[in-house]
Design a protein around this motif. Structure first.
Motif, short mmCIF file in Angstrom:
data_model
loop_
_atom_site.label_atom_id
_atom_site.label_comp_id
_atom_site.label_asym_id
_atom_site.label_seq_id
_atom_site.Cartn_x
_atom_site.Cartn_y
_atom_site.Cartn_z
N ARG A 139 10.29 27.51 19.93
CA ARG A 139 11.20 27.08 21.00
C ARG A 139 11.96 25.80 20.64
O ARG A 139 12.17 24.92 21.48
CB ARG A 139 10.43 26.87 22.31
N ARG A 140 12.38 25.72 19.41
CA ARG A 140 13.02 24.48 18.94
C ARG A 140 14.34 24.24 19.65
O ARG A 140 15.16 25.14 19.80
CB ARG A 140 13.24 24.55 17.43
N VAL A 141 14.53 23.00 20.07
CA VAL A 141 15.76 22.55 20.71
C VAL A 141 16.43 21.56 19.77
O VAL A 141 15.79 20.62 19.29
CB VAL A 141 15.47 21.89 22.07
N ASP A 142 17.72 21.77 19.49
CA ASP A 142 18.45 20.91 18.56
C ASP A 142 19.55 20.15 19.30
O ASP A 142 20.28 20.73 20.11
CB ASP A 142 19.10 21.73 17.44
N ILE A 143 19.66 18.87 18.99
CA ILE A 143 20.77 18.04 19.46
C ILE A 143 21.40 17.40 18.24
O ILE A 143 20.71 16.78 17.42
CB ILE A 143 20.29 16.95 20.44
N ASN A 144 22.71 17.56 18.08
CA ASN A 144 23.47 16.93 17.01
C ASN A 144 24.75 16.40 17.63
O ASN A 144 25.59 17.19 18.09
CB ASN A 144 23.81 17.93 15.90
N ALA A 145 24.92 15.09 17.66
CA ALA A 145 26.07 14.53 18.36
C ALA A 145 26.47 13.19 17.75
O ALA A 145 25.65 12.49 17.14
CB ALA A 145 25.76 14.34 19.85
N GLU A 146 27.74 12.86 17.91
CA GLU A 146 28.22 11.54 17.50
C GLU A 146 28.06 10.57 18.67
O GLU A 146 28.27 10.94 19.83
CB GLU A 146 29.68 11.60 17.07
N LEU A 147 27.67 9.34 18.36
CA LEU A 147 27.46 8.33 19.37
C LEU A 147 28.72 7.51 19.59
O LEU A 147 29.53 7.35 18.66
CB LEU A 147 26.31 7.40 18.95
N PRO A 148 28.91 6.98 20.79
CA PRO A 148 30.08 6.12 21.04
C PRO A 148 30.05 4.89 20.13
O PRO A 148 28.98 4.38 19.78
CB PRO A 148 29.92 5.73 22.51
N GLY A 149 31.22 4.41 19.78
CA GLY A 149 31.30 3.26 18.89
C GLY A 149 30.68 2.00 19.44
O GLY A 149 30.21 1.14 18.68
N ASP A 150 30.63 1.87 20.78
CA ASP A 150 30.07 0.64 21.35
C ASP A 150 28.54 0.60 21.26
O ASP A 150 27.93 -0.39 21.65
CB ASP A 150 30.52 0.46 22.81
#
Length: 298
Positions: A139-150
């Motif tokens: 049941r693997r859940v993946d999150i891949n995202a860019e973070l805000p510059g601040d």
């Protein structure tokens, strides 16, 4: 003989339609097998920065790998869909920070990794799943995202957090002597910081005061992934809120208690020389096209 009404005609047509034989459903033709020459081609599409922030890097002539000793085998990283920390190359102004959450009860686990690049971009990769009972991560859940510059300045400031100078594993001395604790509830944490030339590892058991000593690091790290996927949030329902643990650590110090090195604590891995930065091409954001099939022999 009277006229036939519209309702009678409609009923007759409906009966006639039902009497018509129904053509059998034709199954869709199976997809052709992949071309073996294409399948085993050495050309691999380059992943996006969200999936692999440091993709495509090659060690420089004088660059040495940084020793990683956090108890996570490279193959275990791959099971969770992450590049092994042992292969990550960080250079001037960059860092990788990750934390593994290991509940004392149950088999649900989670890992959060933040990567800050020197081009001014930062990314979060988070995973949650069942670390038991099947060969893969269930049941693997993946999150891949860019973070805000601040967020970047606060993340970089974590490299100077006093917690990194603490022993790798600790026990709590409330003032009457320290005793090795046994986790029967709560969550233990393994944290690793990778910067150019050195890595630091900390393990904190489920005691609130222990976790509270690294609350600032965990709050920023876990908070980067919280709120992005409800399935992930269900594993860590408090998200980046470690205020209870931080208060427990503050109370410990106020009452004269302290953290002492545990019997299993080891020295940190050795540092390696930092090589001069070499120019590198900017990362490509568009995956490379899939290789084409070779021409048919004539």
């Amino acid at each position: 003989m009277g006229a036939i009404g519209p309702a009678v005609i409609a009923g007759a047509l409906a009966l006639a339609a039902q009497a018509q034989p129904v053509a059998p459903a034709v199954p869709a033709a199976p997809a052709p097998p992949p071309d073996p020459a294409v399948w085993w081609s050495n050309e691999i599409p380059r992943p996006s920065s969200e999936v692999d922030p440091l993709a495509g890097r090659r060690p420089g002539r004088k660059e040495q790998p940084v020793p990683i000793d956090n108890g996570v085998d490279p193959l275990l990283y791959r099971l969770w869909g992450l590049q092994p920390l042992q292969t990550q190359l960080v250079r001037g102004g960059e860092l990788v920070l990750e934390a593994w959450a290991r509940p004392a009860r149950g088999v649900r686990q989670a890992v959060v990794r933040v990567t800050v690049r020197r081009d001014g971009r930062a990314f979060v990769q988070a995973r949650a799943g069942l670390g038991c009972c099947t060969p893969e991560i269930g049941r693997r859940v993946d999150i891949n995202a860019e973070l805000p510059g601040d967020n970047i300045a606060a993340l970089k400031a974590l490299t100077g957090d006093p917690a990194w100078s603490q022993p790798r594993s600790v026990i709590v001395d409330y003032g009457g002597g320290a005793v090795e604790g046994v986790c029967v509830d709560g969550v233990s944490w393994d944290m690793t910081l990778l910067v150019p030339g050195q890595a630091r590892h900390l393990r904190r058991a489920c005691d609130d005061a222990e976790v509270g000593s690294v609350a600032g690091i965990l709050s920023a790290l876990v908070g980067s992934a919280a709120g992005r996927d409800p399935l992930f949030d269900a594993v860590l329902p408090r998200g980046g809120d470690f205020s209870r643990q931080a208060q427990a650590y503050a109370d410990l110090k106020a009452q004269g208690g302290q953290l002492k090195a545990g019997t299993s604590s080891r020295p940190q891995p050795p540092a390696v020389p930092v090589a001069d930065d070499e120019p590198e091409p900017p990362p490509a954001e568009t995956p490379a096209a899939a290789p084409t099939s070779p021409a048919e022999p004539r």
